[in-house]
Design an enzyme around this catalytic site. Structure first.
Site, PDB file in Angstrom:
ATOM      1  N   ARG A 146     -20.089   9.962   1.347  1.00  0.00           N
ATOM      2  CA  ARG A 146     -19.143   9.991   0.219  1.00  0.00           C
ATOM      3  C   ARG A 146     -18.623  11.394  -0.057  1.00  0.00           C
ATOM      4  O   ARG A 146     -17.433  11.620  -0.193  1.00  0.00           O
ATOM      5  CB  ARG A 146     -19.817   9.404  -1.032  1.00  0.00           C
ATOM      6  CG  ARG A 146     -18.814   9.086  -2.099  1.00  0.00           C
ATOM      7  CD  ARG A 146     -19.355   8.305  -3.263  1.00  0.00           C
ATOM      8  NE  ARG A 146     -20.268   7.219  -2.977  1.00  0.00           N
ATOM      9  CZ  ARG A 146     -19.924   6.060  -2.398  1.00  0.00           C
ATOM     10  NH1 ARG A 146     -18.684   5.850  -2.033  1.00  0.00           N
ATOM     11  NH2 ARG A 146     -20.824   5.132  -2.182  1.00  0.00           N
ATOM     12  N   ASN A 163      -6.891   3.147 -12.327  1.00  0.00           N
ATOM     13  CA  ASN A 163      -7.120   2.004 -11.435  1.00  0.00           C
ATOM     14  C   ASN A 163      -6.568   0.750 -12.091  1.00  0.00           C
ATOM     15  O   ASN A 163      -6.418   0.691 -13.313  1.00  0.00           O
ATOM     16  CB  ASN A 163      -8.634   1.832 -11.190  1.00  0.00           C
ATOM     17  CG  ASN A 163      -8.928   0.725 -10.200  1.00  0.00           C
ATOM     18  OD1 ASN A 163      -8.216   0.567  -9.197  1.00  0.00           O
ATOM     19  ND2 ASN A 163      -9.962  -0.071 -10.460  1.00  0.00           N
ATOM     20  N   GLU A 187     -17.268   7.663 -13.592  1.00  0.00           N
ATOM     21  CA  GLU A 187     -18.399   7.265 -12.762  1.00  0.00           C
ATOM     22  C   GLU A 187     -18.915   5.946 -13.329  1.00  0.00           C
ATOM     23  O   GLU A 187     -18.909   5.734 -14.524  1.00  0.00           O
ATOM     24  CB  GLU A 187     -19.488   8.343 -12.812  1.00  0.00           C
ATOM     25  CG  GLU A 187     -19.075   9.557 -11.994  1.00  0.00           C
ATOM     26  CD  GLU A 187     -20.205  10.565 -11.857  1.00  0.00           C
ATOM     27  OE1 GLU A 187     -21.220  10.234 -11.223  1.00  0.00           O
ATOM     28  OE2 GLU A 187     -20.039  11.672 -12.393  1.00  0.00           O
ATOM     29  N   ARG A 195     -13.073   1.935  -1.965  1.00  0.00           N
ATOM     30  CA  ARG A 195     -14.217   2.823  -1.807  1.00  0.00           C
ATOM     31  C   ARG A 195     -14.564   3.424  -3.150  1.00  0.00           C
ATOM     32  O   ARG A 195     -13.658   3.759  -3.932  1.00  0.00           O
ATOM     33  CB  ARG A 195     -13.830   3.967  -0.861  1.00  0.00           C
ATOM     34  CG  ARG A 195     -14.725   4.164   0.315  1.00  0.00           C
ATOM     35  CD  ARG A 195     -14.196   5.316   1.133  1.00  0.00           C
ATOM     36  NE  ARG A 195     -15.142   6.418   1.114  1.00  0.00           N
ATOM     37  CZ  ARG A 195     -16.142   6.544   1.978  1.00  0.00           C
ATOM     38  NH1 ARG A 195     -16.305   5.679   2.941  1.00  0.00           N
ATOM     39  NH2 ARG A 195     -16.970   7.564   1.904  1.00  0.00           N
ATOM     40  N   HIS A 230      -7.479  -3.357 -12.126  1.00  0.00           N
ATOM     41  CA  HIS A 230      -8.553  -4.281 -11.736  1.00  0.00           C
ATOM     42  C   HIS A 230      -8.143  -5.709 -12.118  1.00  0.00           C
ATOM     43  O   HIS A 230      -7.638  -5.924 -13.232  1.00  0.00           O
ATOM     44  CB  HIS A 230      -9.858  -3.891 -12.440  1.00  0.00           C
ATOM     45  CG  HIS A 230     -10.999  -4.775 -12.054  1.00  0.00           C
ATOM     46  ND1 HIS A 230     -11.653  -4.651 -10.843  1.00  0.00           N
ATOM     47  CD2 HIS A 230     -11.569  -5.832 -12.685  1.00  0.00           C
ATOM     48  CE1 HIS A 230     -12.589  -5.574 -10.763  1.00  0.00           C
ATOM     49  NE2 HIS A 230     -12.561  -6.314 -11.866  1.00  0.00           N
ATOM     50  N   ASN A 245       0.485  -3.226  -5.188  1.00  0.00           N
ATOM     51  CA  ASN A 245       0.573  -2.427  -6.419  1.00  0.00           C
ATOM     52  C   ASN A 245       1.254  -1.089  -6.166  1.00  0.00           C
ATOM     53  O   ASN A 245       2.049  -0.620  -6.988  1.00  0.00           O
ATOM     54  CB  ASN A 245      -0.814  -2.223  -7.038  1.00  0.00           C
ATOM     55  CG  ASN A 245      -1.231  -3.402  -7.888  1.00  0.00           C
ATOM     56  OD1 ASN A 245      -0.706  -3.600  -8.983  1.00  0.00           O
ATOM     57  ND2 ASN A 245      -2.142  -4.231  -7.378  1.00  0.00           N
ATOM     58  N   GLU A 256      -0.349  -7.542 -12.818  1.00  0.00           N
ATOM     59  CA  GLU A 256      -0.762  -6.200 -12.362  1.00  0.00           C
ATOM     60  C   GLU A 256       0.477  -5.352 -12.093  1.00  0.00           C
ATOM     61  O   GLU A 256       0.565  -4.190 -12.489  1.00  0.00           O
ATOM     62  CB  GLU A 256      -1.586  -6.304 -11.072  1.00  0.00           C
ATOM     63  CG  GLU A 256      -2.924  -6.994 -11.223  1.00  0.00           C
ATOM     64  CD  GLU A 256      -3.708  -7.003  -9.917  1.00  0.00           C
ATOM     65  OE1 GLU A 256      -3.577  -6.069  -9.123  1.00  0.00           O
ATOM     66  OE2 GLU A 256      -4.462  -7.968  -9.701  1.00  0.00           O
TER      67      GLU A 256
HETATM   68  C1  GRF Z   1      -5.431  -5.969  -6.623  1.00  0.00           C
HETATM   69  O1  GRF Z   1      -5.808  -7.254  -7.031  1.00  0.00           O
HETATM   70  C2  GRF Z   1      -6.051  -4.921  -7.510  1.00  0.00           C
HETATM   71  O2  GRF Z   1      -6.214  -5.365  -8.824  1.00  0.00           O
HETATM   72  C3  GRF Z   1      -7.397  -4.702  -6.891  1.00  0.00           C
HETATM   73  O3  GRF Z   1      -7.192  -4.807  -5.504  1.00  0.00           O
HETATM   74  C4  GRF Z   1      -6.029  -5.602  -5.255  1.00  0.00           C
HETATM   75  C5  GRF Z   1      -5.113  -4.755  -4.459  1.00  0.00           C
HETATM   76  O4  GRF Z   1      -3.939  -5.409  -4.063  1.00  0.00           O
HETATM   77  N1  GRF Z   1      -7.941  -3.429  -7.297  1.00  0.00           N
HETATM   78  P1  GRF Z   1      -2.743  -4.586  -3.431  1.00  0.00           P
HETATM   79  O5  GRF Z   1      -3.316  -3.846  -2.215  1.00  0.00           O
HETATM   80  O6  GRF Z   1      -2.227  -3.646  -4.476  1.00  0.00           O
HETATM   81  O7  GRF Z   1      -1.737  -5.614  -3.020  1.00  0.00           O
END
Ligand code: GRF
Length: 200
Positions: free
Chosen positions: A65, A107, A142, A91, A109, A15, A174
């Site tokens: 943390r 983020n 959070e 994390r 997901h 990503n 993604e």
């Molecule tokens: C992806 O599937 C993302 O959605 C998730 O962790 C994975 C990370 O993949 N949060 P990369 O390290 O970006 O290839």
């Protein structure tokens, strides 16, 4: 908001590379100010260094943390980061960090949130028997994978899918929606009403 990104990774970094490629192709008007990995051996870290980006390992192992988050905040501020993009960052960020970058942490997901938050979302989707899954770009608050949703993309779950084949189908989406979501947030052309992110 100006456009300096701080990208946090823990692993492969695909990503992060999709964001870097979108910037390179001028589909995303942003600058990668720093890439930080909490794992020294993350392949994404090597990829960032190969591209000549400012990239560093900041080992989190053994640190509580708050101590670790403070180190992260310091590095991100040193690089004058405007927007923090989590990209496979494994994390949980503490409240202190989240307040420091209020509504400036994103983020991606690999599920259609709020379904299947947490780890192994693609495996959870398969086990549950859903016919569609996908990915979600969202603000980080959070609470695990819980912030306002910026964008989502759906993909079918096929009868012969494995976690790997489904993950690959989702990952392609993604890489498409995350740079777009970052672009929207940097442009400021949206408002947040309750949990709804509404483009202007
Ligand atoms: C992806 O599937 C993302 O959605 C998730 O962790 C994975 C990370 O993949 N949060 P990369 O390290 O970006 O290839």
């Amino acid at each position: 908001m100006s456009n300096r990104l701080g990208i946090l990774i823990s692993g492969r970094g695909s990503n992060f590379l999709a964001i870097a490629d979108a910037i390179g192709a001028r589909r995303l008007d942003a600058e990668i100010a720093i890439v930080i990995s909490n794992r020294l051996e993350a392949p994404g870290l090597a990829a960032a260094q190969e591209r000549g980006l400012h990239a560093m390992a900041l080992a989190s192992k053994g640190l509580d943390r708050e101590t670790y988050d403070r180190q992260l905040i310091e590095e991100l501020h040193k690089s004058r980061v405007d927007l923090v993009c989590l990209a496979g960052y494994m994390r949980i960020l503490g409240g202190h960090f989240i307040r420091e970058f209020h509504q400036r942490i994103l983020n991606i997901h690999p599920s259609l949130l709020p379904a299947f938050s947490g780890l192994d979302a693609q495996h959870q989707a398969l086990e549950h028997g859903v016919k569609f899954s996908g990915c979600t770009a969202h603000f980080v608050e959070e609470g695990l994978d819980s912030g306002p949703i910026i964008s989502q993309a759906a993909v079918p779950v096929l009868a012969d899918d494995t976690a790997e084949s489904l993950s690959a189908r989702i990952l392609k989406e993604e890489h498409r929606i995350y740079p777009e979501a970052i672009g929207l947030v940097l442009s400021g052309q949206y408002r947040i009403e309750g949990r709804r992110v509404i483009p202007k």
